[in-house]
Design a protein around this motif. Structure first.
Motif, mmCIF file in Angstrom:
data_model
loop_
_atom_site.group_PDB
_atom_site.id
_atom_site.type_symbol
_atom_site.label_atom_id
_atom_site.label_comp_id
_atom_site.label_asym_id
_atom_site.label_seq_id
_atom_site.Cartn_x
_atom_site.Cartn_y
_atom_site.Cartn_z
ATOM 1 N N UNK B 144 0.856 -1.190 0.000
ATOM 2 C CA UNK B 144 0.000 0.000 0.000
ATOM 3 C C UNK B 144 0.891 1.240 0.000
ATOM 4 N N UNK B 145 0.493 2.245 -0.762
ATOM 5 C CA UNK B 145 1.282 3.479 -0.761
ATOM 6 C C UNK B 145 0.397 4.707 -0.889
ATOM 7 N N UNK B 146 0.941 5.835 -0.442
ATOM 8 C CA UNK B 146 0.394 7.143 -0.824
ATOM 9 C C UNK B 146 1.562 8.113 -0.892
ATOM 10 N N UNK B 147 1.352 9.208 -1.592
ATOM 11 C CA UNK B 147 2.415 10.201 -1.754
ATOM 12 C C UNK B 147 1.760 11.565 -1.628
ATOM 13 N N UNK B 148 2.286 12.383 -0.727
ATOM 14 C CA UNK B 148 1.630 13.660 -0.454
ATOM 15 C C UNK B 148 1.408 14.477 -1.719
ATOM 16 N N UNK B 149 2.432 14.593 -2.538
ATOM 17 C CA UNK B 149 2.339 15.508 -3.675
ATOM 18 C C UNK B 149 1.490 14.946 -4.809
ATOM 19 N N UNK B 150 1.581 13.642 -5.057
ATOM 20 C CA UNK B 150 0.735 13.068 -6.114
ATOM 21 C C UNK B 150 -0.730 13.117 -5.685
#
Lengths: 355, 355
Positions: B144-150
């Protein structure tokens, strides 16, 4: 790669699992838009809507309503209320799988959201079968939708713009399919499933999904036959999700190069749903609703009647996004396959997965 | 609703399944961005990147690279190559779950894509446990991932715009977590899982996700305790995904109204990952990477050491999209819960799910 030390008969080879309990498709339903209702399969759909808005304020709301309606019809056909189902597995093409989440809000049963682009029907049926066969649920709803207009404006151009379409383009189907898969009951059974890997042959053209997805379909079909030890004639029909005309030709070539000739036992939901001569759909149909309504509306009926004994449903998904396209990335694709057998007398059990 | 005629001990009550084989979390890994690396949990992460681009041409590529790296580290920790895993279950926040699909292309094992917004870690761990416990796979990668800027530019405003943030806003975590769940091995075990329903209390403000998600968390926690017959003190820690400060207060109130007082045994990943006094994250952290790295980096270590005996990990997801927000829809939310027990001596097995 399946590891040897814990191999069981539930697992066949590298990518395939076998369902010993043979989960039963006790009910299916299909709801489509007007264009799909004018196509060759029109007699097989439960509901054909007269327009693409369905009385809703937006196409996204229309798609949500379509999925909810398909689920309700499927439940009603086997005398169940939606609240009597244990689990909903659903996905669609909208950003954040909007239609599924909003339909799940109305249905209000345990819900797991999926994203497999146009492979979602096979993904949901695979997972439903795992839950049923493993004893973790007794009745699971698998639901999938796409809507031409909500997809077109999200993935390509505003529909009002009237962009010219290239010959390799496909027409996203407006349709929702729902299947109820259960531990007990009457209907076609799910014998095995092959879970795909992401395959990318370097295609960048988002108006040529068929070419992008064909290698994934080939990999999964060949792996399925290898894993199950099935001969080329084990299936009455090997039906891909939505390769349409361009992709179907490439798949035939790829399979032929691998020594597999399925002849007229290979077909494609994107070729079946529209009349390409008269309906101006270019290469054919697409969208995860395409395989969903062709299976839930058309193929399941032929399995129920015994006209088809055993099919391999190979749903193909192009896992791109407008962002990846704009960043110049190639298109990763996947195909999941589900082996479905008729339970009608005298059919089914022809060769194949019985080892 | 689970139907009586086929009830087994694998199913507890309306929404919960029990894993008799106790799938083992044999390895986890976490990769985070610089801001997360400056927070209170910095010592627990495997990799802290010096910037948010990771040498990639876009934030989306950076997110993909981050998920791939976390998966590789998790596999390496237990002496496996990624190719030795049977199945990858992954999801993220990007449209069409781009990071997961592109990471899966590199990993090239059977892949099923998920969408559960910030509930995705618990969704992937639940499905992995079903595959393992049912005998359909022996080693599954949940990633699982997330990226603040994307995420920021997709869901809200271009980051260059510098939009002012309201006090209820949350800061999307840049991070990827990966867990390898197996039939055999050493590590904390997954005892049960409660699959959430979509709950919508009518919140429309996409800058107040905590308020929107709290009712879903409350429903799932209360249902889990009911289904498993567990008392309020069955868990050393009930940890929600990312309600942050605003949502955590509402959850406390909702649980209190239902007669449940978890006291200091209730915490939230969105509160744990940042120092809200100094890091300017407003209400706290969010994004599916938040619970992923807090679990894979921090909580799993405490389970391994025996500091925590049993936890209930309740990942909460807001299933909105920018389209639904723009169309004036309220925010459907979901929470899935996974019960994880330490296998360290003298811990685990405290009350709870042993009926």
């Amino acid at each position: 790669m399946m590891t040897a030390q814990t191999a069981t008969t539930k697992r066949l080879g590298a990518q395939t699992i076998r369902f010993q309990g043979k989960p039963v498709i006790i009910s299916t339903a299909s709801v489509v838009g007007p264009k799909e209702g004018q196509g060759p399969l029109s007699a097989d759909f439960d509901v054909i809507k007269p327009d693409t808005h369905f009385g809703q304020a937006s196409w996204e709301h229309a798609e949500t309503a379509m999925m909810y309606e398909a689920a309700g019809i499927a439940a009603g056909k086997c005398g169940l209320g939606l609240q009597e189902l244990d689990l909903m597995l659903a996905g669609d093409l909208l950003n954040q799988t909007l239609a599924s989440s909003f339909a799940a809000r109305q249905i209000y049963i345990p819900f797991l959201g999926l994203y497999g682009a146009c492979s979602t029907l096979a993904e949901s049926m695979t997972l439903a079968s795992v839950f049923i066969d493993g004893g973790y649920a007794s009745r699971v709803l698998a639901a999938v939708s796409s809507h031409h207009d909500s997809a077109e404006r999200q993935y390509r151009y505003p529909t009002e713009f009237g962009a010219q379409r290239v010959p390799s383009a496909q027409w996203t189907v407006t349709g929702a399919g729902a299947a109820i898969i259960a531990a007990q009951g009457e209907g076609p059974v799910i014998a095995s499933a092959t879970i795909g890997k992401v395959v990318d042959f370097g295609i960048k053209d988002s108006n040529d999904m068929g070419s992008a997805m064909a290698p994934a379909a080939a990999q999964t079909i060949l792996q399925h036959l290898k894993d199950t030890g099935s001969p080329a004639d084990a299936y009455d029909l090997v039906v891909t999700g939505d390769l349409a005309e361009v992709g179907n030709k490439i798949l035939l070539k790829l399979l032929s190069e691998a020594g597999l000739n399925l002849g007229n036992r290979l077909d494609d939901c994107g070729l079946m749903i529209f009349d390409r001569q008269t309906q101006n759909v270019k290469s054919g149909g697409s969208g995860c609703g395409c395989s969903a309504v062709v299976f839930c509306g058309h193929l399941n009926s032929r399995l129920l009647s015994g006209e088809l004994g055993r099919i391999l449903l190979v749903c193909t998904g192009a896992l791109l996004s407008p962002t990846s396209y704009q960043q110049g990335d190639t298109i990763p694709c996947i195909a999941h396959a589900v082996c479905i057998e008729s339970s009608a007398s005298g059919k089914g059990g022809r060769g194949g997965t019985s080892t």
